[in-house]
Design a protein around this motif. Sequence first.
Motif, PDB file in Angstrom:
ATOM      1  N   VAL A 269       0.828  -1.204   0.000  1.00  0.00           N
ATOM      2  CA  VAL A 269       0.000   0.000   0.000  1.00  0.00           C
ATOM      3  C   VAL A 269       0.864   1.255   0.000  1.00  0.00           C
ATOM      4  CG1 VAL A 269      -0.319   0.477   2.490  1.00  0.00           C
ATOM      5  CG2 VAL A 269      -2.210   0.838   0.904  1.00  0.00           C
ATOM      6  N   ASN A 270       2.048   1.192   0.608  1.00  0.00           N
ATOM      7  CA  ASN A 270       2.991   2.319   0.515  1.00  0.00           C
ATOM      8  C   ASN A 270       3.326   2.611  -0.941  1.00  0.00           C
ATOM      9  OD1 ASN A 270       3.017   2.398   3.261  1.00  0.00           O
ATOM     10  ND2 ASN A 270       5.186   1.944   3.517  1.00  0.00           N
ATOM     11  N   LEU A 271       3.680   1.542  -1.673  1.00  0.00           N
ATOM     12  CA  LEU A 271       4.036   1.708  -3.078  1.00  0.00           C
ATOM     13  C   LEU A 271       2.820   2.147  -3.899  1.00  0.00           C
ATOM     14  CD1 LEU A 271       6.259  -1.498  -3.469  1.00  0.00           C
ATOM     15  CD2 LEU A 271       7.041   0.870  -3.235  1.00  0.00           C
ATOM     16  N   LEU A 272       1.635   1.647  -3.517  1.00  0.00           N
ATOM     17  CA  LEU A 272       0.423   2.013  -4.235  1.00  0.00           C
ATOM     18  C   LEU A 272       0.147   3.510  -4.110  1.00  0.00           C
ATOM     19  CD1 LEU A 272      -2.196   1.183  -5.762  1.00  0.00           C
ATOM     20  CD2 LEU A 272      -3.253   0.878  -3.510  1.00  0.00           C
ATOM     21  N   LEU A 273       0.253   4.051  -2.902  1.00  0.00           N
ATOM     22  CA  LEU A 273      -0.008   5.474  -2.688  1.00  0.00           C
ATOM     23  C   LEU A 273       0.988   6.336  -3.469  1.00  0.00           C
ATOM     24  CD1 LEU A 273      -0.761   5.418   1.149  1.00  0.00           C
ATOM     25  CD2 LEU A 273      -2.413   5.729  -0.704  1.00  0.00           C
ATOM     26  N   GLU A 274       2.245   5.920  -3.455  1.00  0.00           N
ATOM     27  CA  GLU A 274       3.262   6.675  -4.194  1.00  0.00           C
ATOM     28  C   GLU A 274       2.986   6.623  -5.698  1.00  0.00           C
ATOM     29  OE1 GLU A 274       6.872   4.857  -2.967  1.00  0.00           O
ATOM     30  OE2 GLU A 274       6.946   5.883  -1.018  1.00  0.00           O
ATOM     31  N   ARG A 275       2.523   5.463  -6.159  1.00  0.00           N
ATOM     32  CA  ARG A 275       2.238   5.344  -7.601  1.00  0.00           C
ATOM     33  C   ARG A 275       1.020   6.177  -7.979  1.00  0.00           C
ATOM     34  NH1 ARG A 275       3.882   3.175 -11.928  1.00  0.00           N
ATOM     35  NH2 ARG A 275       2.502   2.377 -13.566  1.00  0.00           N
ATOM     36  N   ILE A 276       0.026   6.232  -7.117  1.00  0.00           N
ATOM     37  CA  ILE A 276      -1.135   7.080  -7.379  1.00  0.00           C
ATOM     38  C   ILE A 276      -0.694   8.518  -7.556  1.00  0.00           C
ATOM     39  CG2 ILE A 276      -3.208   8.064  -6.314  1.00  0.00           C
ATOM     40  CD1 ILE A 276      -3.823   5.304  -5.179  1.00  0.00           C
TER      41      ILE A 276
END
Length: 326
Positions: A29-36
């Motif tokens: 989810v950390n990577l997901l937020l950064e990708r968003i």
Amino acid sequence: MSSAFVSNTDLISGRINIIIPLFNDWQAVNLLLERIQSVVTASVVQRMAFLIVDDCSVTDYENLPIGIGQSLSILRLYRNVGHQKAIALGLSYLADQDEPQTTIVMDADGEDRPEDIEKLIQQSLSEPGRIVFAHRAKRHEALLFRASYQVYKWLFLLLTGKTITFGNFSLVPAGLLRKLAHVSSIWNNYPGGVIRSRLPYTAVPLERGRRLAGESKMNFVSLILHGLSAVSVLIDTTAVRLVLFSALMIAASVLGIGVVVYMKLFTETAVPGWASYLVASFLIVILQAFLISLLLVFIVLAYRTQVQFIPARQYRDFVERVELIY
């Protein structure tokens, strides 16, 4: 990204809620937020409010990125309830706020691609007032999993008469959020519950992404359980179809017995010695089909008379607390 596309997505006014059900997938989810933040138009990201539904994870977050969107909150649950119920609780919590907003449901692992968020918004603008699902046009799982998923879709169509080609990745318009939270069926299976609710929905073909971190928790057993939960949502339709199938089996067995008796009494054709065993087998099929039909009728009657769980009314029983990260 074209300027025309950006201007169209900007037509979505107000806050955009993002529900992310999660169980121990904090790194993803950390990577997901950064990708968003990196792939979604800035004007859209600025209106996002993230709600992570923590399904009683064993581990806890570390160094969640801050400053992405308007806010980031964590809805802590008392116990692990599973992916589908976590989505229902997140929807119910947001529906209980003063003013419902456009809400997007997406998984924490990154398989629901952030770059497709604006495609869901675009489809919602083209067909306002409809829940928009991501239809999986292309998947990246192993061959066995893809084949099993295809079998699941065929069985779902056979048992329910409905086609299901989508998962959880979806956009719920603000005007339908409270209605959806009052649909009891989403407690067992979110997409199946939407189908049963008869709320208007549509789907846009999107490619399924790859997991950003960690390993998938969906295996062959989980897929079977997920399929059974989807079918259970439409148990009354499934029961009627099975009763009709049982009736056909009874009719075929009666016809078979009639053929054997006719050959025995009204023709000179030699009847094999195993004809009596064949008649007995037909009688067993008739008895079993009748008992199955009777059982299904009682199951449907019990389902219709029992008190339904309404997520919007009872979600508070599962929520321990809400943490505002920023």
